[in-house]
Design an enzyme around this catalytic site. Sequence first.
Site, PDB file in Angstrom:
ATOM      1  N   ARG A  37       0.846  -1.202   0.000  1.00 42.22           N
ATOM      2  CA  ARG A  37       0.000   0.000   0.000  1.00 42.22           C
ATOM      3  C   ARG A  37       0.881   1.252   0.000  1.00 42.22           C
ATOM      4  O   ARG A  37       0.589   2.241  -0.648  1.00 42.22           O
ATOM      5  CB  ARG A  37      -0.976  -0.005   1.187  1.00 42.22           C
ATOM      6  CG  ARG A  37      -1.771   1.287   1.320  1.00 42.22           C
ATOM      7  CD  ARG A  37      -3.125   1.118   1.997  1.00 42.22           C
ATOM      8  NE  ARG A  37      -3.133   0.225   3.123  1.00 42.22           N
ATOM      9  CZ  ARG A  37      -2.617   0.501   4.338  1.00 42.22           C
ATOM     10  NH1 ARG A  37      -2.067   1.669   4.581  1.00 42.22           N
ATOM     11  NH2 ARG A  37      -2.666  -0.402   5.303  1.00 42.22           N
TER      12      ARG A  37
ATOM     13  N   TYR B 223     -16.631  15.363 -16.511  1.00 40.18           N
ATOM     14  CA  TYR B 223     -16.988  13.955 -16.476  1.00 40.18           C
ATOM     15  C   TYR B 223     -18.121  13.786 -15.448  1.00 40.18           C
ATOM     16  O   TYR B 223     -18.064  14.380 -14.364  1.00 40.18           O
ATOM     17  CB  TYR B 223     -15.750  13.170 -16.069  1.00 40.18           C
ATOM     18  CG  TYR B 223     -16.001  11.710 -15.827  1.00 40.18           C
ATOM     19  CD1 TYR B 223     -16.334  10.863 -16.886  1.00 40.18           C
ATOM     20  CD2 TYR B 223     -15.916  11.175 -14.559  1.00 40.18           C
ATOM     21  CE1 TYR B 223     -16.573   9.525 -16.663  1.00 40.18           C
ATOM     22  CE2 TYR B 223     -16.142   9.834 -14.332  1.00 40.18           C
ATOM     23  CZ  TYR B 223     -16.472   9.015 -15.389  1.00 40.18           C
ATOM     24  OH  TYR B 223     -16.707   7.693 -15.163  1.00 40.18           O
TER      25      TYR B 223
ATOM     26  N   ASP C  30      -8.058  17.991 -15.174  1.00 41.42           N
ATOM     27  CA  ASP C  30      -8.292  16.602 -15.566  1.00 41.42           C
ATOM     28  C   ASP C  30      -7.886  16.502 -17.033  1.00 41.42           C
ATOM     29  O   ASP C  30      -8.546  17.045 -17.914  1.00 41.42           O
ATOM     30  CB  ASP C  30      -9.770  16.254 -15.366  1.00 41.42           C
ATOM     31  CG  ASP C  30     -10.079  14.795 -15.704  1.00 41.42           C
ATOM     32  OD1 ASP C  30      -9.347  14.201 -16.513  1.00 41.42           O
ATOM     33  OD2 ASP C  30     -11.080  14.273 -15.179  1.00 41.42           O
TER      34      ASP C  30
ATOM     35  N   LYS D 178      -8.500   5.334 -19.621  1.00 41.34           N
ATOM     36  CA  LYS D 178      -8.835   5.789 -20.967  1.00 41.34           C
ATOM     37  C   LYS D 178      -7.610   5.720 -21.884  1.00 41.34           C
ATOM     38  O   LYS D 178      -7.132   4.653 -22.155  1.00 41.34           O
ATOM     39  CB  LYS D 178      -9.453   7.177 -20.887  1.00 41.34           C
ATOM     40  CG  LYS D 178     -10.509   7.329 -19.760  1.00 41.34           C
ATOM     41  CD  LYS D 178     -11.754   6.486 -19.971  1.00 41.34           C
ATOM     42  CE  LYS D 178     -12.650   6.412 -18.728  1.00 41.34           C
ATOM     43  NZ  LYS D 178     -13.028   7.689 -18.127  1.00 41.34           N
TER      44      LYS D 178
HETATM   45  C1  LIG Z   1     -13.460   8.125 -16.855  1.00 41.53           C
HETATM   46  C2  LIG Z   1     -13.103   9.477 -16.408  1.00 41.53           C
HETATM   47  C3  LIG Z   1     -12.872   9.755 -15.055  1.00 41.53           C
HETATM   48  C4  LIG Z   1     -13.042   8.714 -13.967  1.00 41.53           C
HETATM   49  O1  LIG Z   1     -12.081   7.710 -14.041  1.00 41.53           O
HETATM   50  P1  LIG Z   1     -12.336   6.184 -13.602  1.00 41.53           P
HETATM   51  O2  LIG Z   1     -11.066   5.535 -13.980  1.00 41.53           O
HETATM   52  O3  LIG Z   1     -13.540   5.700 -14.329  1.00 41.53           O
HETATM   53  O4  LIG Z   1     -12.569   6.216 -12.129  1.00 41.53           O
HETATM   54  C5  LIG Z   1     -12.495  11.038 -14.713  1.00 41.53           C
HETATM   55  N1  LIG Z   1     -12.387  12.014 -15.640  1.00 41.53           N
HETATM   56  C6  LIG Z   1     -12.619  11.782 -16.946  1.00 41.53           C
HETATM   57  C7  LIG Z   1     -12.472  12.896 -17.917  1.00 41.53           C
HETATM   58  C8  LIG Z   1     -12.988  10.523 -17.376  1.00 41.53           C
HETATM   59  O5  LIG Z   1     -13.229  10.305 -18.675  1.00 41.53           O
END
Ligand SMILES: *Cc1c(COP(=O)(O)O)cnc(C)c1O
Length: 409
Positions: free
Chosen positions: A70, A123, A196, A221
Amino acid sequence: MTVTEDLSPLIPTPRDADRPTVRPGFRTAAVHAGQAPDPLTGAVIPPIYQTSTFTQPTVETLRGGYEYSRGGNPTRTGLEVQLAALEGGAHGFAFASGIAAEDALLRATLRPGDRVVSVGETYGGTHRLLSQLYSRWDVRTTFVAPDDAAARDEALADPATKLVWLESPTNPLLTVVDIDEWSRAAHAHGALLVVDNTFASPALQTPLALGADAVVHSTTKYIGGHSDVLGGALVIDDAVWEDQPLAELIRFQQFAGGAVAGPQDAFLTTRGLKTLGVRIRQHCENAQAIAEWLTGQDDVARVFYPGLPEHPTHELARRQMSGFGGIVTFQLAGGEQAARTVAESTEVFGLSVSLGGVESLISHPATMTHGSTQGTPQAPPRDVVRLSAGIEDAEDLIEDLDRALRRLR
Ligand SMILES: *Cc1c(COP(=O)(O)O)cnc(C)c1O
């Protein structure tokens, strides 16, 4: 006091994730940063350290700084070094999901009573985290339109506002937001700017260089890139927050909160990240071809893609990004029912949430990814469909969309 036996350069140590990286070319760093061959055997790919804990030579000594996974694991450290190098930051942190990374950052920096300003189009899960979870801990968020500087500055004028949340391009309408301008506004009020960067990926945009204090990723992604692993990341430079190094606050949160990336997930993410630079070119090329083709279709009322000259933030995208990305959103002339029909009629594009994988996906944001924003001003239009262009042949993708649009007639 615990001492650390220095094993480097045998394996990456937790400290390695903290070393400002000299930045070679993007694709070189993607392949090599944090990925030195195994010194024991010469294995080109470092082993996956599938272990929960590490034996110690003495009660007070750790090998290479590792005690318990961890707190740190060499496979995760390798990914963290790789992420920091690609975002041009000094510290990388890998989490179990993008939302876990967001949560760790918010908890590391905020306390009850603090306020957040967020761009309105985020998101859906980020919107849910801020509006439904953090609000219960008295951390309230003001959502503002990407081009509404006045509303943003009004929220920033409240001294309780500590953090500004930005996504660019936005989801799902792909508005490009001026990171440099937002960072100046946040910093003028002593707030942190978080970006983000999931949609652009570090291959197209590096927010730290544009003034951001922290970069967030859903590595699920583009970074993972193959729709086979969930993960999240934070990358920061040497920012200081309330008199403490932000890196220490995040490291503590990562360890104490515990939402870390496991070794297998870290390995898959690292493997995906190595090819991001070549994949992204095809994503961008396919998205551009699709956006141009859609523009000429009678059933399509409007196409949202920053690579189209008529897109309202096309010029900003040219300045801020080195490519326009793989996501295309379009509005159907026939309204919501037409959008649903198209989303349900493709064969190559899979009907699915998520994006950024090698395979093309289609979704109806209002009912799928952004369901949690329903009834709020942040809800996306109900007549739009979002595409994640994969790396298949563009002609096949266009033919698939053509077939789906013909179902409307
Ligand atoms: C998918 C996504 C998230 C969240 O991520 P997870 O891996 O699904 O928890 C946050 N921001 C954006 C822009 C995303 O496309």
